[in-house]
Design a protein around this motif. Structure first.
Motif, mmCIF file in Angstrom:
data_model
loop_
_atom_site.group_PDB
_atom_site.id
_atom_site.type_symbol
_atom_site.label_atom_id
_atom_site.label_comp_id
_atom_site.label_asym_id
_atom_site.label_seq_id
_atom_site.Cartn_x
_atom_site.Cartn_y
_atom_site.Cartn_z
ATOM 1 N N TYR A 94 0.839 -1.201 0.000
ATOM 2 C CA TYR A 94 0.000 0.000 0.000
ATOM 3 C C TYR A 94 0.870 1.246 0.000
ATOM 4 O O TYR A 94 1.896 1.290 0.674
ATOM 5 C CB TYR A 94 -0.893 0.020 1.244
ATOM 6 C CG TYR A 94 -1.856 -1.140 1.296
ATOM 7 C CD1 TYR A 94 -3.056 -1.094 0.610
ATOM 8 C CD2 TYR A 94 -1.567 -2.276 2.036
ATOM 9 C CE1 TYR A 94 -3.944 -2.146 0.649
ATOM 10 C CE2 TYR A 94 -2.444 -3.337 2.087
ATOM 11 C CZ TYR A 94 -3.631 -3.266 1.395
ATOM 12 O OH TYR A 94 -4.500 -4.318 1.438
ATOM 13 N N ILE A 113 0.787 5.695 0.064
ATOM 14 C CA ILE A 113 -0.004 6.864 0.452
ATOM 15 C C ILE A 113 -0.013 7.917 -0.648
ATOM 16 O O ILE A 113 -1.038 8.543 -0.897
ATOM 17 C CB ILE A 113 0.517 7.455 1.781
ATOM 18 C CG1 ILE A 113 0.312 6.424 2.891
ATOM 19 C CG2 ILE A 113 -0.182 8.753 2.115
ATOM 20 C CD1 ILE A 113 0.896 6.819 4.218
ATOM 21 N N LYS A 115 -9.511 -1.972 1.827
ATOM 22 C CA LYS A 115 -8.582 -1.267 2.704
ATOM 23 C C LYS A 115 -8.345 0.167 2.215
ATOM 24 O O LYS A 115 -8.249 1.086 3.015
ATOM 25 C CB LYS A 115 -7.249 -2.003 2.812
ATOM 26 C CG LYS A 115 -6.315 -1.317 3.789
ATOM 27 C CD LYS A 115 -5.202 -2.173 4.284
ATOM 28 C CE LYS A 115 -5.660 -3.329 5.068
ATOM 29 N NZ LYS A 115 -5.219 -3.433 6.426
ATOM 30 N N ARG A 124 -10.479 2.028 0.561
ATOM 31 C CA ARG A 124 -11.693 2.804 0.856
ATOM 32 C C ARG A 124 -11.761 3.231 2.317
ATOM 33 O O ARG A 124 -12.340 4.265 2.636
ATOM 34 C CB ARG A 124 -12.943 1.989 0.523
ATOM 35 C CG ARG A 124 -13.339 2.041 -0.923
ATOM 36 C CD ARG A 124 -14.738 1.485 -1.115
ATOM 37 N NE ARG A 124 -14.810 0.066 -0.771
ATOM 38 C CZ ARG A 124 -14.628 -0.925 -1.621
ATOM 39 N NH1 ARG A 124 -14.341 -0.676 -2.878
ATOM 40 N NH2 ARG A 124 -14.725 -2.176 -1.222
ATOM 41 N N ASN A 125 -11.170 2.436 3.217
ATOM 42 C CA ASN A 125 -11.307 2.677 4.651
ATOM 43 C C ASN A 125 -10.004 3.080 5.334
ATOM 44 O O ASN A 125 -9.840 2.840 6.530
ATOM 45 C CB ASN A 125 -11.867 1.412 5.324
ATOM 46 C CG ASN A 125 -13.241 1.077 4.810
ATOM 47 O OD1 ASN A 125 -14.122 1.914 4.816
ATOM 48 N ND2 ASN A 125 -13.416 -0.144 4.342
ATOM 49 N N SER A 126 -9.079 3.671 4.604
ATOM 50 C CA SER A 126 -7.806 4.077 5.199
ATOM 51 C C SER A 126 -7.245 5.285 4.454
ATOM 52 O O SER A 126 -7.862 5.806 3.538
ATOM 53 C CB SER A 126 -6.803 2.919 5.154
ATOM 54 O OG SER A 126 -6.432 2.664 3.820
ATOM 55 N N GLN A 127 -6.035 5.685 4.840
ATOM 56 C CA GLN A 127 -5.384 6.826 4.203
ATOM 57 C C GLN A 127 -4.622 6.433 2.950
ATOM 58 O O GLN A 127 -4.109 7.296 2.243
ATOM 59 C CB GLN A 127 -4.446 7.522 5.198
ATOM 60 C CG GLN A 127 -3.132 6.814 5.429
ATOM 61 C CD GLN A 127 -3.187 5.710 6.483
ATOM 62 O OE1 GLN A 127 -4.252 5.298 6.897
ATOM 63 N NE2 GLN A 127 -2.034 5.247 6.907
ATOM 64 N N PHE A 128 -4.531 5.139 2.638
ATOM 65 C CA PHE A 128 -3.798 4.685 1.461
ATOM 66 C C PHE A 128 -4.538 5.051 0.182
ATOM 67 O O PHE A 128 -5.765 5.063 0.142
ATOM 68 C CB PHE A 128 -3.577 3.168 1.506
ATOM 69 C CG PHE A 128 -2.849 2.708 2.731
ATOM 70 C CD1 PHE A 128 -1.575 3.178 3.023
ATOM 71 C CD2 PHE A 128 -3.422 1.819 3.603
ATOM 72 C CE1 PHE A 128 -0.898 2.769 4.150
ATOM 73 C CE2 PHE A 128 -2.760 1.398 4.741
ATOM 74 C CZ PHE A 128 -1.500 1.875 5.012
ATOM 75 N N LYS A 129 -3.782 5.338 -0.873
ATOM 76 C CA LYS A 129 -4.370 5.744 -2.151
ATOM 77 C C LYS A 129 -4.103 4.753 -3.273
ATOM 78 O O LYS A 129 -4.855 4.687 -4.225
ATOM 79 C CB LYS A 129 -3.825 7.114 -2.578
ATOM 80 C CG LYS A 129 -4.035 8.213 -1.577
ATOM 81 C CD LYS A 129 -5.491 8.542 -1.418
ATOM 82 C CE LYS A 129 -5.636 9.693 -0.447
ATOM 83 N NZ LYS A 129 -6.919 9.748 0.189
#
Length: 53
Positions: free
Chosen positions: A7, A9, A39, A41-46
């Motif tokens: 993943y 950011i 993951k 959709r529900n985190s800071q990862f892009k």
């Protein structure tokens, strides 16, 4: 099958290949893709990258 999901950011970290988080998922490829999309959709990862081990 095992898949390594990396993943990222930012786009620059994605392009340079420096992941912020790595996890290993057991299952088929569709399961791994769905897991990674959830993951993101529900985190800071892009961004994410999946590698089959």
């Amino acid at each position: 099958m095992k898949f390594e999901i990396r993943y990222f950011i930012t786009e620059s970290s994605f392009r340079s290949g420096i992941p912020a988080f790595i996890e290993i998922i057991n299952g088929d490829r569709n399961y791994a893709v769905n897991w990674a999309n959830n993951k993101i959709r529900n985190s800071q990862f892009k961004y994410f990258d999946i590698i089959q081990e």
